[in-house]
Design an enzyme around this catalytic site. Structure first.
Site, PDB file in Angstrom:
ATOM      1  N   LYS A   1     103.201 -29.295  39.031  1.00 48.52           N
ATOM      2  CA  LYS A   1     104.528 -29.580  38.497  1.00 48.52           C
ATOM      3  C   LYS A   1     105.034 -28.376  37.728  1.00 48.52           C
ATOM      4  CE  LYS A   1     107.120 -33.145  36.055  1.00 48.52           C
ATOM      5  NZ  LYS A   1     107.068 -34.512  35.508  1.00 48.52           N
TER       6      LYS A   1
ATOM      7  N   GLU B   1      95.921 -34.225  38.860  1.00 44.62           N
ATOM      8  CA  GLU B   1      95.164 -34.811  39.964  1.00 44.62           C
ATOM      9  C   GLU B   1      96.119 -35.542  40.900  1.00 44.62           C
ATOM     10  OE1 GLU B   1      92.614 -38.211  39.437  1.00 44.62           O
ATOM     11  OE2 GLU B   1      93.605 -38.749  37.556  1.00 44.62           O
TER      12      GLU B   1
ATOM     13  N   ASP C   1     103.795 -44.243  44.695  1.00 43.39           N
ATOM     14  CA  ASP C   1     104.154 -44.970  43.486  1.00 43.39           C
ATOM     15  C   ASP C   1     104.379 -46.445  43.820  1.00 43.39           C
ATOM     16  OD1 ASP C   1     107.096 -45.615  43.821  1.00 43.39           O
ATOM     17  OD2 ASP C   1     107.281 -43.443  43.857  1.00 43.39           O
TER      18      ASP C   1
ATOM     19  N   ASP D   1     108.339 -45.181  29.183  1.00 43.67           N
ATOM     20  CA  ASP D   1     109.054 -45.269  30.462  1.00 43.67           C
ATOM     21  C   ASP D   1     108.183 -45.969  31.503  1.00 43.67           C
ATOM     22  OD1 ASP D   1     111.242 -44.951  32.112  1.00 43.67           O
ATOM     23  OD2 ASP D   1     110.723 -42.923  32.738  1.00 43.67           O
TER      24      ASP D   1
END
Length: 220
Positions: free
Chosen positions: A44, A99, A106, A146
């Site tokens: 990311k 990882e 998701d 969140d």
């Protein structure tokens, strides 16, 4: 040439595996560690050119919230939290190596592929693990803030889950008068009073997540 003992990364073609999430880019990659173990990871990139929240990490100074909270969450191992394997900083961005369980997706995507919702048995398996992850976060002084299906990875062959995306999180405080997260999962006291507490807000988002997984839609 044999790789040295540092991490080596091999990226797949970006046109196949890249997607945008907020102000960061995730790319699936192979992670070669200690010349022996090879596994799939997510890399990311957090741009310094875009606004992002910061927290202070002992020994490192001020860093993006997501990095700090993931480091704290991984200080004591919890298998229900996505692991941060490494991170580093360059002049234009932060690079975070996470990882990447395989096969996984998701929970929002997974439930959509199951006809829009999961069975009660499947939801029970997921929710027990989610509660374990959130209890661990609390023990580390972390508010995720969140919780929703999109921020929970599920291994499709084992139904093991991992909570991720701490970018809207914070350290646990007495109360909060600023909102971060997804408004559809926000507690009602935020709308009526303009503030909320960590535990009730988490319980509310877990309840909305439970409803979404069982019923296939949001309650409100």
């Amino acid at each position: 040439m044999e790789p040295d003992t540092t991490v080596a990364m091999f990226l797949y073609p970006e046109n196949l595996l890249t997607f945008e999430e907020k102000h960061a880019k995730l790319i699936l990659a192979h992670f070669l560690h200690n010349q022996i173990k090879c596994c799939q990871v997510a890399i990311k990139y957090v741009s310094k050119m875009m606004p992002y929240g910061k927290l202070q990490l002992t020994g490192y100074g001020w860093l993006p919230i997501e990095i700090v909270l993931m480091v704290l969450a991984n200080a004591n191992t919890c298998t229900k939290i996505l692991k941060i394997l490494d991170w580093y900083e360059d002049p234009k961005r932060y690079v975070v190596i996470l990882e990447r369980p395989e096969p996984c997706m998701d929970l929002e995507e997974f439930s959509s592929k199951q006809g829009g919702h999961l069975t009660e048995v499947e939801v029970r398996i997921v929710m027990f693990q989610l509660m374990e992850a959130l209890q661990h976060c609390k023990s580390q002084g972390i508010l995720h803030r969140d919780v929703k299906p999109e921020n929970i990875l599920i291994q499709t062959d084992t139904y093991h889950i991992k909570l991720f995306d701490f970018g809207c999180g914070d350290l646990i405080k007495e109360y909060y008068n600023e909102f971060a997260g997804t408004r559809k999962y926000a507690p009602p006291e935020w709308f009526t009073q303009g503030q909320y507490l960590a535990d009730p807000a988490t319980v509310w988002s877990v309840g909305v997540t439970l409803y979404r997984l069982v019923c296939g839609c949001l309650a409100f």
